[in-house]
Design a protein around this motif. Structure first.
Motif, PDB file in Angstrom:
ATOM      1  N   ALA A 140       0.839  -1.193   0.000  1.00 23.13           N
ATOM      2  CA  ALA A 140       0.000   0.000   0.000  1.00 23.13           C
ATOM      3  C   ALA A 140       0.874   1.242   0.000  1.00 23.13           C
ATOM      4  CB  ALA A 140      -0.916  -0.002   1.228  1.00 23.13           C
ATOM      5  N   ASN A 141       0.338   2.321  -0.521  1.00 37.38           N
ATOM      6  CA  ASN A 141       1.114   3.557  -0.626  1.00 37.38           C
ATOM      7  C   ASN A 141       0.977   4.424   0.617  1.00 37.38           C
ATOM      8  OD1 ASN A 141      -1.473   4.514  -0.800  1.00 37.38           O
ATOM      9  ND2 ASN A 141      -1.138   5.764  -2.624  1.00 37.38           N
ATOM     10  N   THR A 142       0.974   3.781   1.768  1.00 39.06           N
ATOM     11  CA  THR A 142       0.735   4.506   3.026  1.00 39.06           C
ATOM     12  C   THR A 142       1.997   4.726   3.835  1.00 39.06           C
ATOM     13  OG1 THR A 142       0.202   2.401   4.087  1.00 39.06           O
ATOM     14  CG2 THR A 142      -1.630   3.717   3.245  1.00 39.06           C
ATOM     15  N   GLY A 143       3.166   4.486   3.281  1.00 46.82           N
ATOM     16  CA  GLY A 143       4.378   4.758   4.037  1.00 46.82           C
ATOM     17  C   GLY A 143       5.545   3.951   3.561  1.00 46.82           C
ATOM     18  N   GLY A 144       6.752   4.346   3.985  1.00 46.52           N
ATOM     19  CA  GLY A 144       7.952   3.585   3.728  1.00 46.52           C
ATOM     20  C   GLY A 144       8.830   4.153   2.658  1.00 46.52           C
ATOM     21  N   GLY A 145       8.392   5.155   1.915  1.00 46.50           N
ATOM     22  CA  GLY A 145       9.232   5.684   0.845  1.00 46.50           C
ATOM     23  C   GLY A 145       8.758   7.046   0.423  1.00 46.50           C
ATOM     24  N   GLY A 146       9.448   7.639  -0.530  1.00 41.11           N
ATOM     25  CA  GLY A 146       9.086   8.952  -1.032  1.00 41.11           C
ATOM     26  C   GLY A 146       7.711   8.915  -1.644  1.00 41.11           C
ATOM     27  N   GLY A 147       6.946  10.005  -1.429  1.00 42.50           N
ATOM     28  CA  GLY A 147       5.607  10.094  -1.976  1.00 42.50           C
ATOM     29  C   GLY A 147       4.613   9.174  -1.301  1.00 42.50           C
ATOM     30  N   GLY A 148       4.984   8.600  -0.112  1.00 49.32           N
ATOM     31  CA  GLY A 148       4.059   7.750   0.608  1.00 49.32           C
ATOM     32  C   GLY A 148       4.043   6.315   0.152  1.00 49.32           C
ATOM     33  N   MET A 149       4.814   5.940  -0.870  1.00 54.59           N
ATOM     34  CA  MET A 149       4.825   4.573  -1.377  1.00 54.59           C
ATOM     35  C   MET A 149       5.815   3.732  -0.569  1.00 54.59           C
ATOM     36  SD  MET A 149       3.339   2.680  -3.612  1.00 54.59           S
ATOM     37  CE  MET A 149       2.754   3.642  -4.993  1.00 54.59           C
ATOM     38  N   ASP A 150       5.493   2.465  -0.400  1.00 52.47           N
ATOM     39  CA  ASP A 150       6.361   1.537   0.310  1.00 52.47           C
ATOM     40  C   ASP A 150       7.287   0.866  -0.700  1.00 52.47           C
ATOM     41  OD1 ASP A 150       7.558  -0.557   1.700  1.00 52.47           O
ATOM     42  OD2 ASP A 150       5.782  -0.940   2.914  1.00 52.47           O
ATOM     43  N   TYR A 151       8.599   1.174  -0.611  1.00 58.08           N
ATOM     44  CA  TYR A 151       9.578   0.644  -1.551  1.00 58.08           C
ATOM     45  C   TYR A 151      10.448  -0.444  -0.917  1.00 58.08           C
ATOM     46  CZ  TYR A 151       8.276   4.599  -4.453  1.00 58.08           C
ATOM     47  OH  TYR A 151       7.571   5.488  -5.205  1.00 58.08           O
ATOM     48  N   THR A 152       9.922  -1.131   0.083  1.00 56.62           N
ATOM     49  CA  THR A 152      10.722  -2.115   0.820  1.00 56.62           C
ATOM     50  C   THR A 152      11.326  -3.164  -0.100  1.00 56.62           C
ATOM     51  OG1 THR A 152       9.337  -1.807   2.780  1.00 56.62           O
ATOM     52  CG2 THR A 152      10.686  -3.808   2.685  1.00 56.62           C
ATOM     53  N   GLU A 153      10.494  -3.754  -0.962  1.00 57.38           N
ATOM     54  CA  GLU A 153      10.975  -4.846  -1.819  1.00 57.38           C
ATOM     55  C   GLU A 153      12.051  -4.352  -2.787  1.00 57.38           C
ATOM     56  OE1 GLU A 153      11.197  -8.777  -2.907  1.00 57.38           O
ATOM     57  OE2 GLU A 153       9.842  -7.974  -1.396  1.00 57.38           O
ATOM     58  N   ILE A 154      11.854  -3.180  -3.379  1.00 54.95           N
ATOM     59  CA  ILE A 154      12.827  -2.646  -4.329  1.00 54.95           C
ATOM     60  C   ILE A 154      14.125  -2.294  -3.609  1.00 54.95           C
ATOM     61  CG2 ILE A 154      13.306  -0.838  -6.022  1.00 54.95           C
ATOM     62  CD1 ILE A 154      10.341  -0.606  -6.480  1.00 54.95           C
ATOM     63  N   ARG A 155      14.011  -1.674  -2.427  1.00 55.88           N
ATOM     64  CA  ARG A 155      15.228  -1.335  -1.666  1.00 55.88           C
ATOM     65  C   ARG A 155      16.004  -2.593  -1.299  1.00 55.88           C
ATOM     66  NH1 ARG A 155      12.059   2.730   1.069  1.00 55.88           N
ATOM     67  NH2 ARG A 155      11.727   1.261   2.771  1.00 55.88           N
ATOM     68  N   ASN A 156      15.295  -3.623  -0.840  1.00 56.55           N
ATOM     69  CA  ASN A 156      15.982  -4.867  -0.480  1.00 56.55           C
ATOM     70  C   ASN A 156      16.682  -5.478  -1.689  1.00 56.55           C
ATOM     71  OD1 ASN A 156      15.065  -4.592   2.117  1.00 56.55           O
ATOM     72  ND2 ASN A 156      13.389  -6.055   1.913  1.00 56.55           N
ATOM     73  N   LEU A 157      16.015  -5.454  -2.840  1.00 56.07           N
ATOM     74  CA  LEU A 157      16.590  -6.016  -4.055  1.00 56.07           C
ATOM     75  C   LEU A 157      17.825  -5.228  -4.479  1.00 56.07           C
ATOM     76  CD1 LEU A 157      16.346  -8.062  -6.393  1.00 56.07           C
ATOM     77  CD2 LEU A 157      14.875  -6.405  -7.549  1.00 56.07           C
ATOM     78  N   LEU A 158      17.711  -3.900  -4.505  1.00 56.96           N
ATOM     79  CA  LEU A 158      18.846  -3.061  -4.907  1.00 56.96           C
ATOM     80  C   LEU A 158      20.003  -3.195  -3.918  1.00 56.96           C
ATOM     81  CD1 LEU A 158      16.900   0.107  -6.050  1.00 56.96           C
ATOM     82  CD2 LEU A 158      18.200  -1.426  -7.522  1.00 56.96           C
ATOM     83  N   THR A 159      19.681  -3.342  -2.639  1.00 54.90           N
ATOM     84  CA  THR A 159      20.741  -3.522  -1.635  1.00 54.90           C
ATOM     85  C   THR A 159      21.485  -4.831  -1.864  1.00 54.90           C
ATOM     86  OG1 THR A 159      19.538  -2.212   0.001  1.00 54.90           O
ATOM     87  CG2 THR A 159      21.222  -3.706   0.836  1.00 54.90           C
ATOM     88  N   SER A 160      20.758  -5.886  -2.251  1.00 53.95           N
ATOM     89  CA  SER A 160      21.433  -7.166  -2.535  1.00 53.95           C
ATOM     90  C   SER A 160      22.358  -7.027  -3.733  1.00 53.95           C
ATOM     91  CB  SER A 160      20.400  -8.275  -2.777  1.00 53.95           C
ATOM     92  OG  SER A 160      19.704  -8.092  -4.003  1.00 53.95           O
ATOM     93  N   TYR A 161      21.951  -6.238  -4.743  1.00 50.85           N
ATOM     94  CA  TYR A 161      22.829  -5.995  -5.885  1.00 50.85           C
ATOM     95  C   TYR A 161      24.033  -5.150  -5.484  1.00 50.85           C
ATOM     96  CZ  TYR A 161      19.068  -7.742  -8.890  1.00 50.85           C
ATOM     97  OH  TYR A 161      18.118  -8.528  -9.497  1.00 50.85           O
ATOM     98  N   LEU A 162      23.832  -4.209  -4.554  1.00 46.94           N
ATOM     99  CA  LEU A 162      24.939  -3.395  -4.055  1.00 46.94           C
ATOM    100  C   LEU A 162      25.969  -4.265  -3.346  1.00 46.94           C
ATOM    101  CD1 LEU A 162      26.305  -0.695  -3.214  1.00 46.94           C
ATOM    102  CD2 LEU A 162      24.706  -0.626  -1.278  1.00 46.94           C
ATOM    103  N   VAL A 163      25.509  -5.143  -2.467  1.00 47.63           N
ATOM    104  CA  VAL A 163      26.418  -6.012  -1.708  1.00 47.63           C
ATOM    105  C   VAL A 163      27.179  -6.956  -2.638  1.00 47.63           C
ATOM    106  CG1 VAL A 163      26.499  -7.874  -0.003  1.00 47.63           C
ATOM    107  CG2 VAL A 163      25.039  -5.878   0.393  1.00 47.63           C
ATOM    108  N   ALA A 164      26.497  -7.484  -3.659  1.00 51.11           N
ATOM    109  CA  ALA A 164      27.122  -8.425  -4.593  1.00 51.11           C
ATOM    110  C   ALA A 164      27.890  -7.729  -5.704  1.00 51.11           C
ATOM    111  CB  ALA A 164      26.045  -9.324  -5.210  1.00 51.11           C
TER     112      ALA A 164
END
Length: 226
Positions: A152-176
């Motif tokens: 839901a777009n009720t929190g977690g990222g810019g503009g109120g959208m929840d970007y948890t899954e995308i952040r986790n995915l991008l972080t895994s690419y950063l680490v690797a």
């Protein structure tokens, strides 16, 4: 919060999903230990799940796909319907189709991550039906599915959208230190490079040509590994 139950199939089963000609795969995964596999060829295959939603709300959908094997990728249809309390369809949240060759080969470790926003749910919406369908096609490969999210777009990222899954995915690419291609609405062909940093609502991206880009997470439409 992810509204999808068993989103990465880490139960080792298809629990919470209704399915047809779908199995669990433990050989090819994007994250974790398991993915779902839709049977290829002329077989009709799908997974679907109904989840509770709020009225007058929009959602962000994330899914990662790859084809299993050397045969061509089949047509895919992915859509989300908003349903009322009696689970009758009241509106379309989104509809996507993927044509052949749009899915990377899991043998190379490559996956495509699709990001899509829904329309605003109607005032009488109580549920959403997510349907992921592999369309029958001769000499086509099975399809692997992993890391499905509906937020839901009720929190977690810019503009109120929840970007948890995308952040986790991008972080895994950063680490690797993985080389990936990020596609946005303004650059549908994408830009290749590596992730330099991941923020709350932006990613800093070092391109292969030596430039640095700051990309809002809300602009990302696809991510592919190279």
């Amino acid at each position: 919060m992810n509204l999808i139950a068993n989103p990465g199939f880490e139960t080792g089963t298809l629990a919470a999903w209704q399915s047809f000609n779908a199995t669990i795969n433990c050989r090819y995964v994007q994250t974790g230990f398991f993915s779902a596999q839709l049977e290829g060829g002329m077989t009709n295959s799908y997974i679907q799940q109904i989840v509770p939603v709020d009225s007058n709300s929009s959602y962000q959908f994330v899914i990662s796909l790859a084809k299993a094997g050397e045969l061509r990728a089949p047509m895919m249809s992915i859509f989300l319907l908003f349903l009322d309390a009696a689970q009758n369809t009241v509106s379309l949240g989104f509809a996507l189709s993927m044509r052949t060759l749009n899915q990377p080969d899991s043998n190379t470790g490559a996956w495509k991550t699709i990001v899509e926003s829904t329309t605003v749910s109607p005032v009488n919406a109580a549920y959403a039906l997510l349907f992921v369908h592999k369309i029958p096609q001769q000499r086509s490969s099975p399809v692997l599915i992993d890391d499905i999210g509906l937020y839901a777009n009720t929190g977690g990222g810019g503009g109120g959208m929840d970007y948890t899954e995308i952040r986790n995915l991008l972080t895994s690419y950063l680490v690797a230190n993985s080389t990936i291609v990020i596609m946005t609405a303004g650059q549908p062909m994408g830009t290749a490079g590596t992730v330099a940093s991941v923020g709350t609502s932006i990613v800093t991206f070092s391109t292969l040509v030596g430039s640095t880009m700051t990309i809002p997470l809300e602009k990302i439409t696809n991510i592919e590994t190279v």
